[in-house]
Motif scaffolding. Structure first.
Motif, PDB file in Angstrom:
ATOM      1  N   TYR A 121       0.867  -1.178   0.000  1.00 18.30           N
ATOM      2  CA  TYR A 121       0.000   0.000   0.000  1.00 18.30           C
ATOM      3  C   TYR A 121       0.901   1.224   0.000  1.00 18.30           C
ATOM      4  CZ  TYR A 121      -4.492   2.287   1.212  1.00 18.30           C
ATOM      5  OH  TYR A 121      -5.654   3.021   1.213  1.00 18.30           O
ATOM      6  N   ASP A 122       1.115   1.831  -1.181  1.00 17.80           N
ATOM      7  CA  ASP A 122       2.260   2.724  -1.323  1.00 17.80           C
ATOM      8  C   ASP A 122       2.122   3.574  -2.581  1.00 17.80           C
ATOM      9  OD1 ASP A 122       4.855   3.827  -1.291  1.00 17.80           O
ATOM     10  OD2 ASP A 122       5.799   1.934  -0.757  1.00 17.80           O
ATOM     11  N   ALA A 123       2.648   4.797  -2.533  1.00 15.99           N
ATOM     12  CA  ALA A 123       2.729   5.630  -3.734  1.00 15.99           C
ATOM     13  C   ALA A 123       3.789   5.113  -4.701  1.00 15.99           C
ATOM     14  CB  ALA A 123       3.065   7.073  -3.346  1.00 15.99           C
ATOM     15  N   HIS A 124       4.727   4.334  -4.190  1.00 19.49           N
ATOM     16  CA  HIS A 124       5.868   3.867  -4.972  1.00 19.49           C
ATOM     17  C   HIS A 124       5.851   2.348  -5.110  1.00 19.49           C
ATOM     18  CE1 HIS A 124       6.936   7.603  -2.783  1.00 19.49           C
ATOM     19  NE2 HIS A 124       7.467   7.958  -3.942  1.00 19.49           N
ATOM     20  N   GLY A 125       6.544   1.856  -6.135  1.00 20.91           N
ATOM     21  CA  GLY A 125       6.631   0.410  -6.332  1.00 20.91           C
ATOM     22  C   GLY A 125       7.716  -0.235  -5.500  1.00 20.91           C
ATOM     23  N   ASP A 126       8.756   0.558  -5.138  1.00 19.35           N
ATOM     24  CA  ASP A 126       9.906   0.036  -4.383  1.00 19.35           C
ATOM     25  C   ASP A 126      10.503  -1.184  -5.071  1.00 19.35           C
ATOM     26  OD1 ASP A 126       9.529   2.082  -2.599  1.00 19.35           O
ATOM     27  OD2 ASP A 126       8.462   0.879  -1.131  1.00 19.35           O
ATOM     28  N   LEU A 127      10.587  -1.089  -6.407  1.00 22.77           N
ATOM     29  CA  LEU A 127      11.081  -2.192  -7.235  1.00 22.77           C
ATOM     30  C   LEU A 127      12.375  -1.832  -7.944  1.00 22.77           C
ATOM     31  CD1 LEU A 127       7.626  -3.224  -8.698  1.00 22.77           C
ATOM     32  CD2 LEU A 127       9.138  -4.769  -7.437  1.00 22.77           C
ATOM     33  N   ASN A 128      13.089  -0.851  -7.395  1.00 22.16           N
ATOM     34  CA  ASN A 128      14.366  -0.465  -7.991  1.00 22.16           C
ATOM     35  C   ASN A 128      15.485  -1.426  -7.596  1.00 22.16           C
ATOM     36  OD1 ASN A 128      14.390   1.917  -9.740  1.00 22.16           O
ATOM     37  ND2 ASN A 128      13.468   2.980  -7.996  1.00 22.16           N
ATOM     38  N   THR A 129      16.564  -1.371  -8.364  1.00 15.19           N
ATOM     39  CA  THR A 129      17.802  -2.083  -8.051  1.00 15.19           C
ATOM     40  C   THR A 129      18.939  -1.061  -8.099  1.00 15.19           C
ATOM     41  OG1 THR A 129      18.294  -2.581 -10.371  1.00 15.19           O
ATOM     42  CG2 THR A 129      16.902  -4.159  -9.173  1.00 15.19           C
ATOM     43  N   SER A 130      20.142  -1.488  -7.787  1.00 21.13           N
ATOM     44  CA  SER A 130      21.272  -0.552  -7.851  1.00 21.13           C
ATOM     45  C   SER A 130      21.463  -0.016  -9.267  1.00 21.13           C
ATOM     46  CB  SER A 130      22.559  -1.232  -7.359  1.00 21.13           C
ATOM     47  OG  SER A 130      22.804  -2.416  -8.089  1.00 21.13           O
ATOM     48  N   MET A 141      13.896  -0.148  -2.785  1.00 21.01           N
ATOM     49  CA  MET A 141      14.240  -1.451  -3.342  1.00 21.01           C
ATOM     50  C   MET A 141      13.642  -2.676  -2.650  1.00 21.01           C
ATOM     51  SD  MET A 141      18.317  -0.712  -3.952  1.00 21.01           S
ATOM     52  CE  MET A 141      18.840   0.824  -4.720  1.00 21.01           C
ATOM     53  N   PRO A 142      12.948  -2.554  -1.509  1.00 23.50           N
ATOM     54  CA  PRO A 142      12.625  -3.760  -0.742  1.00 23.50           C
ATOM     55  C   PRO A 142      11.752  -4.777  -1.464  1.00 23.50           C
ATOM     56  CG  PRO A 142      11.452  -1.860   0.144  1.00 23.50           C
ATOM     57  CD  PRO A 142      12.480  -1.344  -0.808  1.00 23.50           C
ATOM     58  N   LEU A 143      10.853  -4.341  -2.329  1.00 20.59           N
ATOM     59  CA  LEU A 143      10.000  -5.310  -3.018  1.00 20.59           C
ATOM     60  C   LEU A 143      10.801  -6.063  -4.079  1.00 20.59           C
ATOM     61  CD1 LEU A 143       7.209  -6.425  -2.822  1.00 20.59           C
ATOM     62  CD2 LEU A 143       6.391  -4.651  -4.393  1.00 20.59           C
ATOM     63  N   ALA A 144      11.685  -5.358  -4.790  1.00 20.19           N
ATOM     64  CA  ALA A 144      12.575  -6.038  -5.745  1.00 20.19           C
ATOM     65  C   ALA A 144      13.472  -7.037  -5.022  1.00 20.19           C
ATOM     66  CB  ALA A 144      13.425  -5.009  -6.496  1.00 20.19           C
ATOM     67  N   VAL A 145      14.052  -6.610  -3.912  1.00 21.62           N
ATOM     68  CA  VAL A 145      14.920  -7.492  -3.118  1.00 21.62           C
ATOM     69  C   VAL A 145      14.168  -8.753  -2.696  1.00 21.62           C
ATOM     70  CG1 VAL A 145      16.053  -7.699  -0.858  1.00 21.62           C
ATOM     71  CG2 VAL A 145      16.493  -5.701  -2.296  1.00 21.62           C
ATOM     72  N   SER A 146      12.918  -8.577  -2.260  1.00 17.23           N
ATOM     73  CA  SER A 146      12.127  -9.717  -1.788  1.00 17.23           C
ATOM     74  C   SER A 146      11.738 -10.657  -2.918  1.00 17.23           C
ATOM     75  CB  SER A 146      10.882  -9.212  -1.050  1.00 17.23           C
ATOM     76  OG  SER A 146      11.264  -8.429   0.067  1.00 17.23           O
ATOM     77  N   LEU A 147      11.759 -10.145  -4.151  1.00 18.97           N
ATOM     78  CA  LEU A 147      11.539 -10.988  -5.333  1.00 18.97           C
ATOM     79  C   LEU A 147      12.817 -11.712  -5.760  1.00 18.97           C
ATOM     80  CD1 LEU A 147       9.327  -8.546  -7.426  1.00 18.97           C
ATOM     81  CD2 LEU A 147       8.669 -10.882  -6.789  1.00 18.97           C
ATOM     82  N   SER A 176       3.954   6.941  -8.525  1.00 15.19           N
ATOM     83  CA  SER A 176       5.305   7.417  -8.813  1.00 15.19           C
ATOM     84  C   SER A 176       6.193   6.200  -9.045  1.00 15.19           C
ATOM     85  CB  SER A 176       5.839   8.255  -7.633  1.00 15.19           C
ATOM     86  OG  SER A 176       7.176   8.668  -7.874  1.00 15.19           O
ATOM     87  N   LEU A 177       6.346   5.820 -10.315  1.00 18.07           N
ATOM     88  CA  LEU A 177       7.131   4.639 -10.683  1.00 18.07           C
ATOM     89  C   LEU A 177       8.255   5.047 -11.627  1.00 18.07           C
ATOM     90  CD1 LEU A 177       4.162   2.185 -11.433  1.00 18.07           C
ATOM     91  CD2 LEU A 177       5.641   2.144  -9.409  1.00 18.07           C
ATOM     92  N   ASP A 178       9.472   4.626 -11.310  1.00 15.78           N
ATOM     93  CA  ASP A 178      10.603   4.896 -12.185  1.00 15.78           C
ATOM     94  C   ASP A 178      10.548   3.972 -13.403  1.00 15.78           C
ATOM     95  OD1 ASP A 178      11.811   6.899 -10.563  1.00 15.78           O
ATOM     96  OD2 ASP A 178      12.537   5.331  -9.204  1.00 15.78           O
ATOM     97  N   PRO A 179      11.213   4.358 -14.505  1.00 13.11           N
ATOM     98  CA  PRO A 179      11.161   3.546 -15.736  1.00 13.11           C
ATOM     99  C   PRO A 179      11.546   2.087 -15.522  1.00 13.11           C
ATOM    100  CG  PRO A 179      12.132   5.680 -16.207  1.00 13.11           C
ATOM    101  CD  PRO A 179      11.958   5.622 -14.718  1.00 13.11           C
ATOM    102  N   GLY A 180      12.584   1.837 -14.734  1.00 18.86           N
ATOM    103  CA  GLY A 180      13.004   0.457 -14.476  1.00 18.86           C
ATOM    104  C   GLY A 180      11.957  -0.336 -13.717  1.00 18.86           C
ATOM    105  N   GLU A 181      11.233   0.336 -12.825  1.00 14.58           N
ATOM    106  CA  GLU A 181      10.156  -0.317 -12.076  1.00 14.58           C
ATOM    107  C   GLU A 181       8.998  -0.690 -13.001  1.00 14.58           C
ATOM    108  OE1 GLU A 181      10.051   1.317  -7.634  1.00 14.58           O
ATOM    109  OE2 GLU A 181       9.807   2.942  -9.079  1.00 14.58           O
TER     110      GLU A 181
END
Length: 299
Positions: A121-130, A141-147, A176-181
């Motif tokens: 439940y978030d404005a962001h995807g938190d799916l970024n990486t380095s 990054m926590p959702l990407a990390v957990s995947l 608010s999602l970055d292109p990589g997300e």
């Protein structure tokens, strides 16, 4: 939902650059989180706060991630504590702190389920990486990390990866999602309800769909509630506010529907920053949402 709840505070602001979110657990307690849950006749045990090592900001030379070692250390401690409380048949309630703490939450929780579901439940995807992060901030990054996607020192935390499958995730409130997300969401087929869907369908229909979707596929559901999912006019005390978010009433409805569904098996509240708040308004709002999730009703 289990009657026995263990509250774990994680006063960490090392996953991002703005100070103050480390005071989130104190702000939530001050706003009456413990009293609210006790009033609903739960047995709640406050385990206090995890000790966080706070050096000057460091940047990992290999990955360009900020405060990597400290974030790993705190999340390993959190994972162990969450794991121990679940073994005692207690419901984990984790209060942060920035959203990087979800790495530890999910590491400690997921080992107890074959198909853990996650509501983000978030404005962001938190799916970024380095590679895709504009900032190097681990709270993105926590959702990407957990995947299982990202730096191995994070993805393998607590000795296994991945913690969650993409088909068991529902993101609610993204705006608010970055292109990589966006690319990762398309590649993995992650279910996302942006503000467009919420405005068009209404929160009731969104939650009905999300609950039905997760009920079919999962044996437990973790709710990760970032207060920046709400509009900053209602929740000003967050580090990364994004205009056009969910309302207080929509969020109460979402929590009430999740309570009625009896799906939620663990819960975390993150990104309350009292320095940026107005008279602890955001923490008070968060405690009200906790009440709705734990079954508070007007009649």
């Amino acid at each position: 939902m289990k009657n026995k709840i263990s509250l774990i505070g994680v006063p960490m602001d090392l996953g991002q650059s703005r100070r103050g979110v480390d005071m989130g657990p104190s702000a939530l307690r001050y706003a009456g989180a413990i009293e609210k849950i006790e009033s609903l006749e739960y047995d709640i045990h406050d385990l206090g706060d995890i000790a966080i090592n706070r050096p000057a900001t460091t940047v990992d030379k290999e990955s360009n991630l900020k405060n990597l070692e400290q974030v790993i250390e705190a999340n390993e401690t959190l994972a162990r504590m969450v794991d121990e409380e679940i073994q005692k048949d207690r419901f984990p309630l984790i209060v942060g702190g920035d959203h990087s703490i979800a790495i530890g939450s999910l590491a400690g929780i997921s080992k107890h389920y074959k198909n853990l579901g996650v509501i983000w439940y978030d404005a962001h995807g938190d799916l970024n990486t380095s590679e895709t992060s504009p900032s190097g901030n681990i709270h993105g990054m926590p959702l990407a990390v957990s995947l299982g996607i990202g730096d191995e020192r994070l993805t393998n935390l607590f000795g296994y990866a991945p913690k969650v499958k993409p088909e068991n995730i529902v993101i609610i409130g993204a705006r608010s999602l970055d292109p990589g997300e966006r690319e990762l969401i398309r590649e993995k087929g992650i279910k996302v309800y942006t503000m467009h869907e919420i405005d068009r369908m209404g929160m009731s229909a969104v939650m009905e769909e999300a609950i039905h979707y997760l009920k079919e596929n999962t044996d437990g559901v973790h709710l990760s509630l970032d207060l920046d999912g709400l509009d900053p006019t209602e929740a000003p005390g967050v580090g990364t506010p994004v205009l056009g978010g969910m309302t207080y009433r929509e969020s109460h409805l979402a929590m009430e529907m999740l309570s009625d569904s009896e799906l939620i098996t663990s819960f975390e509240v993150v990104e309350v920053n009292p320095i940026l708040d107005e008279k602890n308004k955001t923490a008070t709002l968060a405690v009200g949402l906790m009440g709705s999730l734990f079954g508070e009703k007007l009649k």
